[in-house]
Write a protein that holds these residues in place. Structure first.
Motif, PDB file in Angstrom:
ATOM      1  N   LEU A 163       0.819  -1.206   0.000  1.00  0.00           N
ATOM      2  CA  LEU A 163       0.000   0.000   0.000  1.00  0.00           C
ATOM      3  C   LEU A 163       0.855   1.259   0.000  1.00  0.00           C
ATOM      4  O   LEU A 163       0.484   2.270  -0.610  1.00  0.00           O
ATOM      5  CB  LEU A 163      -0.937   0.000   1.214  1.00  0.00           C
ATOM      6  N   PHE A 164       1.991   1.218   0.677  1.00  0.00           N
ATOM      7  CA  PHE A 164       2.898   2.366   0.630  1.00  0.00           C
ATOM      8  C   PHE A 164       3.359   2.592  -0.807  1.00  0.00           C
ATOM      9  O   PHE A 164       3.445   3.734  -1.272  1.00  0.00           O
ATOM     10  CB  PHE A 164       4.091   2.141   1.555  1.00  0.00           C
ATOM     11  N   GLY A 165       3.647   1.511  -1.520  1.00  0.00           N
ATOM     12  CA  GLY A 165       4.010   1.643  -2.927  1.00  0.00           C
ATOM     13  C   GLY A 165       2.877   2.216  -3.756  1.00  0.00           C
ATOM     14  O   GLY A 165       3.114   3.015  -4.674  1.00  0.00           O
ATOM     15  N   CYS A 166       1.637   1.821  -3.457  1.00  0.00           N
ATOM     16  CA  CYS A 166       0.486   2.398  -4.162  1.00  0.00           C
ATOM     17  C   CYS A 166       0.425   3.906  -3.944  1.00  0.00           C
ATOM     18  O   CYS A 166       0.148   4.670  -4.884  1.00  0.00           O
ATOM     19  CB  CYS A 166      -0.807   1.751  -3.678  1.00  0.00           C
TER      20      CYS A 166
ATOM     21  N   SER B  87     -10.220   1.415   3.333  1.00  0.00           N
ATOM     22  CA  SER B  87     -10.876   1.928   2.130  1.00  0.00           C
ATOM     23  C   SER B  87      -9.866   2.106   1.004  1.00  0.00           C
ATOM     24  O   SER B  87     -10.141   1.763  -0.155  1.00  0.00           O
ATOM     25  CB  SER B  87     -11.565   3.265   2.434  1.00  0.00           C
ATOM     26  N   TYR B  88      -8.708   2.649   1.346  1.00  0.00           N
ATOM     27  CA  TYR B  88      -7.667   2.827   0.335  1.00  0.00           C
ATOM     28  C   TYR B  88      -7.190   1.470  -0.182  1.00  0.00           C
ATOM     29  O   TYR B  88      -6.982   1.292  -1.395  1.00  0.00           O
ATOM     30  CB  TYR B  88      -6.499   3.607   0.929  1.00  0.00           C
ATOM     31  N   ALA B  89      -7.029   0.512   0.727  1.00  0.00           N
ATOM     32  CA  ALA B  89      -6.606  -0.829   0.316  1.00  0.00           C
ATOM     33  C   ALA B  89      -7.632  -1.450  -0.624  1.00  0.00           C
ATOM     34  O   ALA B  89      -7.272  -2.103  -1.611  1.00  0.00           O
ATOM     35  CB  ALA B  89      -6.409  -1.711   1.546  1.00  0.00           C
ATOM     36  N   ARG B  90      -8.893  -1.255  -0.333  1.00  0.00           N
ATOM     37  CA  ARG B  90      -9.939  -1.846  -1.162  1.00  0.00           C
ATOM     38  C   ARG B  90      -9.885  -1.308  -2.586  1.00  0.00           C
ATOM     39  O   ARG B  90      -9.874  -2.073  -3.556  1.00  0.00           O
ATOM     40  CB  ARG B  90     -11.315  -1.565  -0.563  1.00  0.00           C
ATOM     41  N   THR B  91      -9.875   0.018  -2.717  1.00  0.00           N
ATOM     42  CA  THR B  91      -9.982   0.606  -4.052  1.00  0.00           C
ATOM     43  C   THR B  91      -8.675   0.588  -4.823  1.00  0.00           C
ATOM     44  O   THR B  91      -8.682   0.492  -6.050  1.00  0.00           O
ATOM     45  CB  THR B  91     -10.482   2.052  -3.942  1.00  0.00           C
ATOM     46  N   ARG B  92      -7.562   0.640  -4.112  1.00  0.00           N
ATOM     47  CA  ARG B  92      -6.285   0.842  -4.795  1.00  0.00           C
ATOM     48  C   ARG B  92      -5.487  -0.434  -5.007  1.00  0.00           C
ATOM     49  O   ARG B  92      -4.672  -0.515  -5.917  1.00  0.00           O
ATOM     50  CB  ARG B  92      -5.451   1.847  -3.992  1.00  0.00           C
ATOM     51  N   LEU B  93      -5.740  -1.448  -4.177  1.00  0.00           N
ATOM     52  CA  LEU B  93      -4.932  -2.674  -4.271  1.00  0.00           C
ATOM     53  C   LEU B  93      -5.790  -3.922  -4.405  1.00  0.00           C
ATOM     54  O   LEU B  93      -5.615  -4.707  -5.337  1.00  0.00           O
ATOM     55  CB  LEU B  93      -4.020  -2.801  -3.050  1.00  0.00           C
ATOM     56  N   LEU B  94      -6.716  -4.125  -3.490  1.00  0.00           N
ATOM     57  CA  LEU B  94      -7.405  -5.406  -3.424  1.00  0.00           C
ATOM     58  C   LEU B  94      -8.442  -5.570  -4.533  1.00  0.00           C
ATOM     59  O   LEU B  94      -8.464  -6.598  -5.213  1.00  0.00           O
ATOM     60  CB  LEU B  94      -8.041  -5.574  -2.040  1.00  0.00           C
ATOM     61  N   GLN B  95      -9.308  -4.586  -4.738  1.00  0.00           N
ATOM     62  CA  GLN B  95     -10.298  -4.730  -5.803  1.00  0.00           C
ATOM     63  C   GLN B  95      -9.664  -4.859  -7.190  1.00  0.00           C
ATOM     64  O   GLN B  95     -10.132  -5.671  -7.992  1.00  0.00           O
ATOM     65  CB  GLN B  95     -11.288  -3.557  -5.771  1.00  0.00           C
ATOM     66  N   PRO B  96      -8.625  -4.102  -7.501  1.00  0.00           N
ATOM     67  CA  PRO B  96      -7.986  -4.329  -8.807  1.00  0.00           C
ATOM     68  C   PRO B  96      -7.459  -5.741  -8.985  1.00  0.00           C
ATOM     69  O   PRO B  96      -7.361  -6.229 -10.116  1.00  0.00           O
ATOM     70  CB  PRO B  96      -6.842  -3.307  -8.817  1.00  0.00           C
ATOM     71  N   LEU B  97      -7.158  -6.424  -7.880  1.00  0.00           N
ATOM     72  CA  LEU B  97      -6.718  -7.816  -7.940  1.00  0.00           C
ATOM     73  C   LEU B  97      -7.896  -8.790  -7.923  1.00  0.00           C
ATOM     74  O   LEU B  97      -7.688 -10.001  -7.951  1.00  0.00           O
ATOM     75  CB  LEU B  97      -5.796  -8.131  -6.757  1.00  0.00           C
TER      76      LEU B  97
ATOM     77  N   GLY C 294       4.585  -5.873  -9.653  1.00  0.00           N
ATOM     78  CA  GLY C 294       3.593  -4.864  -9.305  1.00  0.00           C
ATOM     79  C   GLY C 294       2.565  -4.593 -10.378  1.00  0.00           C
ATOM     80  O   GLY C 294       1.713  -3.720 -10.206  1.00  0.00           O
ATOM     81  N   VAL C 295       2.613  -5.324 -11.498  1.00  0.00           N
ATOM     82  CA  VAL C 295       1.688  -5.115 -12.613  1.00  0.00           C
ATOM     83  C   VAL C 295       0.632  -6.210 -12.607  1.00  0.00           C
ATOM     84  O   VAL C 295       0.952  -7.396 -12.471  1.00  0.00           O
ATOM     85  CB  VAL C 295       2.438  -5.114 -13.962  1.00  0.00           C
ATOM     86  N   TRP C 296      -0.634  -5.811 -12.760  1.00  0.00           N
ATOM     87  CA  TRP C 296      -1.729  -6.773 -12.805  1.00  0.00           C
ATOM     88  C   TRP C 296      -2.631  -6.448 -13.977  1.00  0.00           C
ATOM     89  O   TRP C 296      -3.191  -5.368 -14.059  1.00  0.00           O
ATOM     90  CB  TRP C 296      -2.526  -6.738 -11.500  1.00  0.00           C
ATOM     91  N   GLN C 297      -2.750  -7.400 -14.896  1.00  0.00           N
ATOM     92  CA  GLN C 297      -3.590  -7.252 -16.078  1.00  0.00           C
ATOM     93  C   GLN C 297      -3.298  -5.936 -16.806  1.00  0.00           C
ATOM     94  O   GLN C 297      -4.202  -5.208 -17.199  1.00  0.00           O
ATOM     95  CB  GLN C 297      -5.073  -7.363 -15.700  1.00  0.00           C
ATOM     96  N   GLY C 298      -2.021  -5.656 -16.934  1.00  0.00           N
ATOM     97  CA  GLY C 298      -1.576  -4.484 -17.668  1.00  0.00           C
ATOM     98  C   GLY C 298      -1.567  -3.195 -16.884  1.00  0.00           C
ATOM     99  O   GLY C 298      -1.117  -2.157 -17.396  1.00  0.00           O
ATOM    100  N   ARG C 299      -2.024  -3.217 -15.662  1.00  0.00           N
ATOM    101  CA  ARG C 299      -2.066  -2.010 -14.833  1.00  0.00           C
ATOM    102  C   ARG C 299      -0.982  -2.074 -13.770  1.00  0.00           C
ATOM    103  O   ARG C 299      -0.870  -3.067 -13.045  1.00  0.00           O
ATOM    104  CB  ARG C 299      -3.433  -1.858 -14.170  1.00  0.00           C
ATOM    105  N   ALA C 300      -0.185  -1.035 -13.667  1.00  0.00           N
ATOM    106  CA  ALA C 300       0.868  -0.968 -12.654  1.00  0.00           C
ATOM    107  C   ALA C 300       0.246  -0.516 -11.337  1.00  0.00           C
ATOM    108  O   ALA C 300      -0.106   0.650 -11.173  1.00  0.00           O
ATOM    109  CB  ALA C 300       1.972  -0.013 -13.088  1.00  0.00           C
ATOM    110  N   LEU C 301       0.111  -1.432 -10.408  1.00  0.00           N
ATOM    111  CA  LEU C 301      -0.462  -1.103  -9.101  1.00  0.00           C
ATOM    112  C   LEU C 301       0.595  -0.599  -8.126  1.00  0.00           C
ATOM    113  O   LEU C 301       0.324   0.271  -7.308  1.00  0.00           O
ATOM    114  CB  LEU C 301      -1.163  -2.331  -8.518  1.00  0.00           C
ATOM    115  N   VAL C 302       1.773  -1.177  -8.200  1.00  0.00           N
ATOM    116  CA  VAL C 302       2.882  -0.824  -7.308  1.00  0.00           C
ATOM    117  C   VAL C 302       4.099  -0.542  -8.186  1.00  0.00           C
ATOM    118  O   VAL C 302       4.390  -1.323  -9.102  1.00  0.00           O
ATOM    119  CB  VAL C 302       3.197  -1.974  -6.324  1.00  0.00           C
ATOM    120  N   PRO C 303       4.824   0.552  -7.953  1.00  0.00           N
ATOM    121  CA  PRO C 303       5.997   0.846  -8.785  1.00  0.00           C
ATOM    122  C   PRO C 303       7.013  -0.296  -8.754  1.00  0.00           C
ATOM    123  O   PRO C 303       7.354  -0.813  -7.697  1.00  0.00           O
ATOM    124  CB  PRO C 303       6.567   2.117  -8.150  1.00  0.00           C
TER     125      PRO C 303
END
Length: 411
Positions: free
Chosen positions: A154-157, A257-267, A306-315
């Motif tokens: 999440l810090f990376g996000c 909330s940040y984890a949900r929208t920025r990391l977990l739901q995209p996964l 850090g990339v998932w389905q073409g989207r960079a979630l974490v640098p």
């Protein structure tokens, strides 16, 4: 172990892929054809059934759990297991997985009673999966200090979102209240996010948890330092809890909330719980409950840079730093340490490979992300002092799962 329990061990590994009628029919057939204790063939059958649950097989027929339209933080009885979609598996590869893991259910039953679930991915494909009768593919399990490693992601996000510059930034710039709590401001002013991420903040190690204080900024700030920030490693729940408070302030919303929208739901992870302290803040040291499949998916994100389905979630550069040695580490895992990820002390199988990155939770909760082998192993275990002392899950990973993968053709 009775015939019924042996059947349940295999059937539970199938999760939602088997209907209740299928399970009861299987139990009845087992009872009719096998005497108690005479069930040696059942574990092999269970292994074959689990292996057939490939990303393009039964799992692909399941919808991703929940719609994600509401802030879901817990599973409901109607929730379907997280689908582990991955590359299609050729019949020959599936047969190789069947052979490699055929004896593993028997070994787990006999040698690893603490282990409650195992999910193994190989090159993104589901190679093996097993659950105890009380656990299923959609069970939310308390993963203890694996929470810390998710916090590092999440810090990376937040870095990717431009909300924090990086580990070198001073904590007090994002959390000014830190200097208003009556603590050792001479040292608190020097405290950087990197010190919290590497467990080198300078406080004594703290491995216990107390809800009444764990998210209390005043208590965290007033703890006595024993060293300057950056001087020494000490595994410290307080440092992770402070990081969670600072990160929530930085992103401007509750951490869950940040984890949900920025990391977990995209996964594709929509079902989770994140425990709060007495002040109403999500904890950073522990508190996350997710499924074993969700753990495996987080490990796969690490393998993918850090990339998932073409989207960079974490640098990618941050993740590379997070999962490589930053200091020599120490207890409780006694391995080198990155950014809230442990680094395997084992030498990579290939000279060009990197050591595996490990997320570790009390009792035997593990995410083992091995870039050299292109595999992820996630386990959950009983959360007891005895389970922690026995270390059955890590032994299972190193002595059984990884060697099984090494026996695969072309491995």
């Amino acid at each position: 172990m009775t015939a019924r329990r042996q059947w349940l061990l295999g059937a539970a590994a199938l999760g939602a892929a088997a209907s209740p009628s299928m399970l009861w029919a299987g139990m009845a057939a087992t009872a009719a054809t096998a005497r108690q204790g005479d069930v040696a063939a059942l574990p092999q059958r269970a292994a074959h059934q689990v292996a057939q649950w490939s990303p393009k097989g039964a799992a692909a027929a399941m919808a991703e759990s929940a719609s994600g339209t509401a802030p879901a933080t817990s599973a409901s009885p109607a929730t379907q297991p997280l689908s582990l979609q991955g590359p299609a598996i050729a019949p020959a590869q599936r047969a190789a997985y069947d052979r490699a893991f055929a004896s593993l259910p028997t070994l787990i039953a006999a040698q690893s009673p603490d282990v409650q679930s195992v999910t193994a991915l190989h090159r993104g494909a589901l190679a093996f999966e097993l659950y105890r009768p009380a656990v299923s593919a959609d069970s939310l399990q308390d993963v203890q200090s694996v929470t810390k490693s998710v916090l590092a992601l999440l810090f990376g996000c937040a870095m990717a979102d431009g909300l924090v510059r990086g580990p070198n930034e001073l904590v007090a710039l994002r959390l000014p209240d830190l200097l208003r709590q009556g603590g050792d401001n001479a040292r608190l002013q020097k405290l950087r996010f990197g010190h919290l991420l590497t467990m080198t903040a300078g406080w004594p190690g703290e491995e216990t948890a107390r809800r009444d204080r764990d998210d209390d900024l005043r208590w965290l700030a007033r703890r006595p330092f024993i060293a300057d920030p950056g001087a020494r490693f000490a595994y410290d729940n307080g440092a992770a809890n402070l990081l969670a408070l600072a990160l929530a302030r930085t992103v401007g919303q509750p951490l869950a909330s940040y984890a949900r929208t920025r990391l977990l739901q995209p996964l594709g992870i929509t079902q989770f719980n994140w425990r709060q302290g007495a002040q109403g803040h999500a904890l950073g040291a522990l508190g996350l409950s997710i499924s074993t499949r969700a753990m495996a998916r987080l490990g796969q994100l690490v393998l993918a840079g850090g990339v998932w389905q073409g989207r960079a979630l974490v640098p990618a550069d941050y993740l590379a730093s997070a999962t490589q040695r930053q200091n020599a580490g120490g207890g409780p895992v006694f391995s080198p340490y990155g950014y809230l990820w442990w680094i395997s002390a084992d030498q990579p199988r290939r000279s060009s490979g990197r050591p595996a990155a490990l997320a570790s939770g009390y009792g035997g909760q593990w995410i083992y992300a091995d870039l050299a082998r292109q595999c992820v192993v996630a386990t959950t275990s009983r959360r007891t002092p005895e389970s922690a002392a026995r270390g059955q899950a890590l032994a299972l990973i190193r002595r059984q799962v990884l060697p099984a993968l090494a026996r695969l053709p072309g491995a």
